[in-house]
Design an enzyme around this catalytic site. Sequence first.
Site, mmCIF file in Angstrom:
data_model
loop_
_atom_site.group_PDB
_atom_site.id
_atom_site.type_symbol
_atom_site.label_atom_id
_atom_site.label_comp_id
_atom_site.label_asym_id
_atom_site.label_seq_id
_atom_site.Cartn_x
_atom_site.Cartn_y
_atom_site.Cartn_z
ATOM 1 N N GLU A 48 -11.952 4.666 -5.363
ATOM 2 C CA GLU A 48 -12.133 3.214 -5.450
ATOM 3 C C GLU A 48 -12.607 2.779 -6.834
ATOM 4 O O GLU A 48 -13.299 3.512 -7.531
ATOM 5 C CB GLU A 48 -13.156 2.750 -4.404
ATOM 6 C CG GLU A 48 -12.711 2.971 -2.970
ATOM 7 C CD GLU A 48 -11.433 2.246 -2.596
ATOM 8 O OE1 GLU A 48 -11.246 1.083 -3.036
ATOM 9 O OE2 GLU A 48 -10.599 2.837 -1.897
ATOM 10 N N ARG B 90 -0.757 -5.384 4.592
ATOM 11 C CA ARG B 90 -0.039 -4.888 3.416
ATOM 12 C C ARG B 90 1.190 -4.107 3.892
ATOM 13 O O ARG B 90 1.118 -3.378 4.885
ATOM 14 C CB ARG B 90 -0.928 -3.963 2.584
ATOM 15 C CG ARG B 90 -2.179 -4.639 2.058
ATOM 16 C CD ARG B 90 -3.081 -3.679 1.338
ATOM 17 N NE ARG B 90 -3.629 -2.673 2.241
ATOM 18 C CZ ARG B 90 -4.595 -1.808 1.928
ATOM 19 N NH1 ARG B 90 -5.114 -1.804 0.714
ATOM 20 N NH2 ARG B 90 -5.025 -0.935 2.812
ATOM 21 N N ARG C 239 0.878 -1.179 0.000
ATOM 22 C CA ARG C 239 0.000 0.000 0.000
ATOM 23 C C ARG C 239 0.903 1.214 0.000
ATOM 24 O O ARG C 239 1.799 1.338 0.832
ATOM 25 C CB ARG C 239 -0.880 -0.034 1.247
ATOM 26 C CG ARG C 239 -1.776 1.177 1.447
ATOM 27 C CD ARG C 239 -2.901 1.176 0.403
ATOM 28 N NE ARG C 239 -4.024 1.990 0.790
ATOM 29 C CZ ARG C 239 -4.062 3.306 0.731
ATOM 30 N NH1 ARG C 239 -3.024 4.005 0.346
ATOM 31 N NH2 ARG C 239 -5.162 3.953 1.082
#
Length: 161
Positions: A59, A104, A51
């Site tokens: 999104e 992440r 990330r």
Amino acid sequence: MLTASIVILIGYFLPHKSSCIKEVQALYRVVKVIDGDTIKVDVGGEIETVRLIGIDTPEIANYYNPREDYFGPEAARYAKQILENQSVYLIPDPMQSNRDKYNRLLRYVFLEDGTLINAKLIKEGFAFNYIYEPFQLMKQFDYLEKRAKENQLGLWGSKKN
């Protein structure tokens, strides 16, 4: 493991002259771009989800979210265009956690030529400055977002009807 040193100059996007020098141990190959702010990278034969620190992109529609945000597909396409199959440096921020709640890796992502992708996405209007935890470049990213808004770049341009 490929060992390399790189001097990364990030002053190109700052409002004043500044540089950051980091010793980097390896280049890693981007194997997939998930969306505008998340990638998969081959780290020593293991695929890690990364990330990008300090940014959030609109999104795109997916299994968990059937609705896509304005400019989400454009941000994802642009990230794919500049990152897919590229070799990148992954730099942690000492002010950030190593991983997020989804496990992440949290990293600044640099291309071999020194381009800081996190900053580039904000500067060109494909991402927001996103402060989940404080990070070293949050003021610079805020500046880049303000400039993108002033210049009506990317998601700051006129909205679709």
